[in-house]
Design a protein around this motif. Sequence first.
Motif, PDB file in Angstrom:
ATOM      1  N   TYR A 182      36.661 -33.805  67.360  1.00  0.00           N
ATOM      2  CA  TYR A 182      36.760 -34.223  65.963  1.00  0.00           C
ATOM      3  C   TYR A 182      38.145 -34.744  65.618  1.00  0.00           C
ATOM      4  O   TYR A 182      38.282 -35.539  64.693  1.00  0.00           O
ATOM      5  N   GLU A 183      39.187 -34.348  66.362  1.00  0.00           N
ATOM      6  CA  GLU A 183      40.516 -34.864  66.063  1.00  0.00           C
ATOM      7  C   GLU A 183      40.627 -36.350  66.416  1.00  0.00           C
ATOM      8  O   GLU A 183      41.173 -37.129  65.643  1.00  0.00           O
ATOM      9  N   PHE A 213      28.941 -32.763  64.986  1.00  0.00           N
ATOM     10  CA  PHE A 213      30.061 -31.848  65.040  1.00  0.00           C
ATOM     11  C   PHE A 213      29.722 -30.579  64.263  1.00  0.00           C
ATOM     12  O   PHE A 213      28.679 -30.502  63.618  1.00  0.00           O
ATOM     13  N   MET A 242      32.305 -30.265  58.504  1.00  0.00           N
ATOM     14  CA  MET A 242      33.641 -30.798  58.207  1.00  0.00           C
ATOM     15  C   MET A 242      34.568 -29.719  57.657  1.00  0.00           C
ATOM     16  O   MET A 242      35.765 -29.731  57.922  1.00  0.00           O
ATOM     17  N   TRP A 261      36.710 -28.063  60.229  1.00  0.00           N
ATOM     18  CA  TRP A 261      37.734 -28.827  60.941  1.00  0.00           C
ATOM     19  C   TRP A 261      39.080 -28.418  60.354  1.00  0.00           C
ATOM     20  O   TRP A 261      39.282 -28.486  59.147  1.00  0.00           O
ATOM     21  N   LYS A 262      39.992 -28.008  61.169  1.00  0.00           N
ATOM     22  CA  LYS A 262      41.352 -27.664  60.705  1.00  0.00           C
ATOM     23  C   LYS A 262      41.300 -26.742  59.496  1.00  0.00           C
ATOM     24  O   LYS A 262      41.821 -27.048  58.424  1.00  0.00           O
TER      25      LYS A 262
END
Length: 165
Positions: A45-46, A73, A76, A79-80
Motif C-alpha cells: 500500500y505504500e 488491501f 484504508m 494504513w499507517k
Amino acid sequence: MNSQEFRNNLLLKRPRYAVSRIPVLDAFSEKGSKSADYSRFGPYYEIYIYAMMLGIKKKQRLPLPPRDLTKDFIEMGKWKRDSSLIDFLLMVIFTQTDNLQIDWNELEDMGQEDLNKVISSVVNLIEEYANGGLAYLEELWENGKLDNSHYMFIDLYNTSSNNDN
C-alpha cells in the motif's frame, strides 16, 4: 451523515489493485530482503499511495481490470495507523472534484444511497490513479529508465510531467 461518519465509511473501504501489477509492486516493496536494485517502500500500500500521487500528477487514470483479476488491501483506515497520511491522501483526492462529479455543498443533504455512490466514486478514483501511476512506474522500470537513489521516487515525481509517456 455527518463529516465524521463520511470519513469513517471511507476508511473502511479496501481499494483494489490489478494482479498484473504484482511484479512492479514486488520490485519496489520490502519483502524482507536486505538488498534490492531500487529504493523500497514497506508494504504494497505504500508504493500504491506513491503511485496514486504519481497518477494524479501525470493526470493518468487507468481503470482496473475485472474483479477476478484484482486483489484488495486492508481497509484504508489501517494504513499507517494513527497517522494523518490517509487524511492528507483523501484531501488530495477530494481536490479532484471534476473527476468525482460531486458538489461538496450537497453532501450534507444527500441520502445514504447517494453518499454510498460518492464513497464508491472516491475509492474508484484512488484505484484508477494508482493503477495509472503503477503503469507508468512499470514502463520506466521495464525499460531501464529509473535511476536508483534514496530520492528516486521524489525525483521521479518532481521530474514527471504530463508529456513524458
